[in-house]
Design a protein around this motif. Structure first.
Motif, PDB file in Angstrom:
ATOM      1  N   SER A   1       0.819  -1.206   0.000  1.00  0.00           N
ATOM      2  CA  SER A   1       0.000   0.000   0.000  1.00  0.00           C
ATOM      3  C   SER A   1       0.858   1.264   0.000  1.00  0.00           C
ATOM      4  O   SER A   1       0.840   2.050  -0.935  1.00  0.00           O
ATOM      5  CB  SER A   1      -0.944  -0.012   1.210  1.00  0.00           C
ATOM      6  OG  SER A   1      -0.205  -0.198   2.410  1.00  0.00           O
TER       7      SER A   1
ATOM      8  N   SER B   1      -5.980  -3.589  11.388  1.00  0.00           N
ATOM      9  CA  SER B   1      -5.835  -3.240   9.971  1.00  0.00           C
ATOM     10  C   SER B   1      -4.690  -2.261   9.764  1.00  0.00           C
ATOM     11  O   SER B   1      -3.948  -2.350   8.790  1.00  0.00           O
ATOM     12  CB  SER B   1      -7.143  -2.644   9.443  1.00  0.00           C
ATOM     13  OG  SER B   1      -7.065  -2.413   8.058  1.00  0.00           O
TER      14      SER B   1
ATOM     15  N   HIS C   1      -3.277  -2.620   5.716  1.00  0.00           N
ATOM     16  CA  HIS C   1      -4.230  -2.946   4.666  1.00  0.00           C
ATOM     17  C   HIS C   1      -4.970  -1.687   4.230  1.00  0.00           C
ATOM     18  O   HIS C   1      -5.122  -0.744   5.001  1.00  0.00           O
ATOM     19  CB  HIS C   1      -5.245  -3.984   5.165  1.00  0.00           C
ATOM     20  CG  HIS C   1      -4.698  -5.372   5.204  1.00  0.00           C
ATOM     21  ND1 HIS C   1      -5.207  -6.367   6.014  1.00  0.00           N
ATOM     22  CD2 HIS C   1      -3.675  -5.946   4.535  1.00  0.00           C
ATOM     23  CE1 HIS C   1      -4.543  -7.485   5.834  1.00  0.00           C
ATOM     24  NE2 HIS C   1      -3.601  -7.258   4.942  1.00  0.00           N
TER      25      HIS C   1
ATOM     26  N   THR D   1     -10.125  -6.600   3.771  1.00  0.00           N
ATOM     27  CA  THR D   1      -8.924  -7.424   3.592  1.00  0.00           C
ATOM     28  C   THR D   1      -8.477  -8.015   4.920  1.00  0.00           C
ATOM     29  O   THR D   1      -8.081  -9.180   4.995  1.00  0.00           O
ATOM     30  CB  THR D   1      -7.796  -6.581   2.989  1.00  0.00           C
ATOM     31  OG1 THR D   1      -8.264  -5.948   1.805  1.00  0.00           O
ATOM     32  CG2 THR D   1      -6.591  -7.452   2.662  1.00  0.00           C
ATOM     33  N   THR D   2      -8.572  -7.223   5.992  1.00  0.00           N
ATOM     34  CA  THR D   2      -8.167  -7.700   7.307  1.00  0.00           C
ATOM     35  C   THR D   2      -9.055  -8.846   7.771  1.00  0.00           C
ATOM     36  O   THR D   2      -8.594  -9.778   8.429  1.00  0.00           O
ATOM     37  CB  THR D   2      -8.220  -6.548   8.319  1.00  0.00           C
ATOM     38  OG1 THR D   2      -7.474  -5.443   7.807  1.00  0.00           O
ATOM     39  CG2 THR D   2      -7.628  -6.962   9.656  1.00  0.00           C
TER      40      THR D   2
END
Length: 735
Positions: free
Chosen positions: A403, A517, A522, A527-528
């Motif tokens: 990210s 997270s 993330h 996603t977590t």
């Protein structure tokens, strides 16, 4: 068709205007800039364009070089140039470009094999059937490699052909020889499928005798990820100059095709509690209790091996040192007093110490493998500094590879700091510098990676460094560490990132999901959730609750109440947000992706049902949304913020679970349905609980007089809790 000479083709290719990441040398080498190269490494990845081939077809009776067909090669170069221009820098960019080029070259070979000499002349039927072939037998089937090899062998009577001669012909096939024989771009490990076929031919010819048993030949199919990336690579052949490109985008829905033709990609396995506990127990014991002795042994062993010419004497001296340092239990279980130390024992001990440090850092900080181990972007000398010595809080710089794509500071504890300090001392030993009095963070060198080492030989350390990588399989760098525990662990580095999540959730449960997270870096909570809501994780949590008698039911009760108000507010926010999304789609501001296509299709179908003519844009959108909701298409863009249940086809305690089809039905979400669901998370009551805890801590703080470690720790807790409250209230304001 008149072929260009190699010189003419090279001149034509060298004149191409490609992205700055790509350069072509005068002798036909493509150089791809490496974003992840260290200062002492080559800054590019080099590919010889002259090594690519075109096969025999109905027109050409012999293989030829692809570089002599610029009308085929130039589009490939433009395709990777286009990809490079729209892709941001990352540690894997050069490898992805090389992988993409490899796929395109095989696709060009596929076209040539089917008598296509210009991309614009490619029949649609030839392209449409390719994904299914790749999903069944990979490029091996699509390019008919086995049949082409058999055709070559039928007329071959030259035992000195490169196909049959290489330095290791008894165990592997010559990649260059196979390419030369049949004009293919299948290379390297891909050629192993044909080793038995060639060996059988050699035996038939009497060129060798072997009792080699020939198993049935199987061609590896492409999995979901490989097929998706392959089809995406081919798509880029449309985004090249108009006179060179394919007539249309070959696979506009390549993701859907890949999912349909292959099995769903599996998730990283979770490591069980027993195995995780054993690994961490040994790791912490090595770091805290034995690391100084091991470092002292390695330092002295290097001097002894380097300075003492008598082989037997220096090994005896090292053996005596191991006995004095009481390290024999780390080397051998049996016959500890009946043999001397071997060089392999020292190397195993060295790797065990590095493995312990890696496990400690990976598990306690939830970092990805390369965020720790990468030679350029991983941990470096001085990455960990002291933030508060009294409270033993340390600050550490981790590279966030997906990210942020940059370094970010994180607070770490004693164990991580001790592991980093051990690794820094090890680097000082290999640099022939004093390590005994070294303290973590006192020396900073961004170019000195911590996870590298020199294997020991009878003459001392090897000349070159070896980069460490966690590998638990037999022969891997972590194998001795794992095997010593009598554990059969099929471990991968990403398991330890998941293990962090398991520990975190067992301690804190769902209210701290944003913090988890953030630690994982993330982009979204959805996603977590993958890390903490899988069946394996849930079963693991249930097992641990029975062992340690945790009151998980009471924890869940705290998160099952007072959801009506927040659900109503969420519904209003959902409607407002989706009005913006739909307006953007209908006004053509955002028209890519499957959902946009769905909205546009429904809009066309409902155009004559809803009277749009007399409505302004706002009323038109509202009418359209109502119509969508009436047909069951109402979206829930904030689903990840208040529902932590997965779409898993197993019996679930979710309130929206239906026994009839064994599935969750989140489309039925409502305040009444979700009120008592254990997976409902977002609640204003949670903020009230935090505020109550904040007030109690302030009262407790006022009871302390003077300065103390406990008071300072409490002040930090209050400050952090205040930041959490601000975070929650800010996120709830729009609701």
């Amino acid at each position: 068709m008149n072929d260009k000479t190699a010189a003419d083709s090279l001149a034509l290719i060298s004149a191409l205007k490609l992205h700055s990441d790509l350069t072509i040398t005068i002798n036909g080498f493509l150089r791809i800039r490496r974003c992840d190269a260290r200062h002492d490494e080559l800054g590019y990845r080099e590919i010889d364009l002259k090594r690519f081939h075109l096969p025999i077809n109905s027109v050409d009776n012999a293989p030829q070089k692809l570089i002599n067909q610029p009308q085929m090669l130039i589009p490939a170069l433009h395709a990777i140039s286009e990809y490079s221009s729209i892709t941001s820098d990352s540690k894997s960019k050069a490898n992805r470009i090389a992988f993409m080029l490899s796929n395109i070259m095989k696709f060009l070979e596929y076209l040539w094999l089917n008598d296509v000499y210009k991309l614009s002349q490619t029949p649609p039927s030839l392209i449409s059937g390719l994904p299914k072939i790749l999903a069944i037998g990979g490029w091996h089937s699509a390019l008919k490699i086995s049949d082409r090899l058999n055709f070559f062998l039928e007329t071959m009577d030259a035992p000195l052909h490169p196909l049959f001669n290489s330095t290791n012909w008894k165990v592997s096939l010559s990649s260059a020889g196979l390419q030369l024989a049949i004009g293919t771009n299948i290379a390297n490990k891909e050629t192993t499928c044909y080793f038995n076929q060639v060996q059988q031919f050699r035996e038939t010819k009497g060129w060798m005798h072997s009792e080699y048993t020939i198993p049935p030949t199987t061609f590896p199919a492409l999995n979901y990820s490989s097929l998706r990336q392959t089809l995406e690579s081919i798509n880029f052949l449309f985004f090249v100059p108009e006179d060179l490109r394919l007539a249309s985008i070959p696979f506009p829905d390549y993701v859907r095709i890949a999912k349909k033709l292959t099995t769903s990609p599996g998730r990283t396995k979770n490591i069980d509690s027993h195995g995780a506990g054993k690994l961490m127990e040994k790791s912490l014991a090595l770091i805290y209790k034995r690391s100084e002795a091991i470092l002292g042994l390695l330092s002295n062993a290097i001097k002894i091996l380097r300075d003492n010419p008598d082989h037997d004497k220096k090994l005896k001296t090292i053996t005596d040192y191991v006995k004095d340092a009481e390290l024999f239990d780390l080397i051998e279980h049996r016959n500890q007093e009946q043999r001397s130390i071997k060089i392999i024992d020292l190397n195993n001990l060295l790797r065990d110490l590095i493995t312990a440090c890696f496990l400690c850092i990976a598990v306690f900080n939830a970092r990805r493998r390369d965020e720790i181990l990468h030679p350029k972007l991983g941990l470096y000398l001085g990455c960990c500094t002291t933030y508060n010595s009294d409270l033993r809080i340390y600050e550490m710089m981790f590279y966030i590879e997906k990210s942020r794509k940059d370094y970010a500071p994180f607070y770490v504890g004693d164990a991580t700091q001790k592991a980093v300090e051990t690794l820094e001392k090890l680097q000082l030993i290999f640099s022939s510098k004093g390590h005994c009095n070294h303290r973590c963070g006192t020396i900073i060198d961004r170019h000195l990676a911590l996870f590298r080492y020199k294997t020991l030989t009878h003459r001392g350390p090897a000349e070159k460094f070896t980069n460490y990588n966690f590998e638990a399989y037999e022969g891997g760098q972590a194998y001795h560490f794992v095997a010593h525990l009598n554990l059969a662990i099929d471990a991968t580095p990403h398991m330890f990132r998941r293990l962090y999540c398991t520990i975190f959730m067992n301690q804190h449960e769902y209210p701290h999901l944003p913090a988890l997270s953030h630690q994982l870096q993330h982009d979204s909570l959805a996603t977590t959730q993958i890390y903490i809501t899988s069946p394996v994780s849930q079963n693991e949590a249930a097992f641990l609750s029975r062992v340690y008698d945790w009151k998980i039911d009471s924890y869940k009760t705290d998160h099952q109440q007072h959801n009506e108000e927040i659900a109503i507010q969420m519904a209003d926010a959902t409607k407002e947000k989706f009005s913006e999304i739909i307006y953007s789609i209908l006004s053509k501001k955002s028209s890519s992706g499957g959902y946009s296509k769905l909205i546009l299709t429904l809009y066309k179908r409902l155009y004559h049902v809803v009277k749009f003519d007399a409505l302004d844009n706002k009323d038109r959108i509202e009418s359209f949304i109502k119509k969508l909701a009436a047909r069951g298409h109402s979206p829930t863009p904030f689903k990840h913020a208040h529902c932590l249940s997965e779409n898993i086809k197993i019996r679930s305690s979710s309130k929206c679970y239906n026994k009839a089809d064994n599935q969750l039905h989140k489309e039925n979400a409502s305040p009444v349905l979700c009120k008592n669901c254990p997976y409902s998370w977002t609640s204003p009551e949670h903020v009230l609980t935090l505020e109550s805890a904040h007030r109690k801590k302030i009262i407790a703080l006022n009871s302390f007089e003077g300065d103390s470690i406990i008071r300072r720790a409490l002040e930090i807790e209050i400050k952090n809790l205040q930041a959490v409250l601000v975070y929650h209230k800010r996120n709830m304001e729009p609701l």
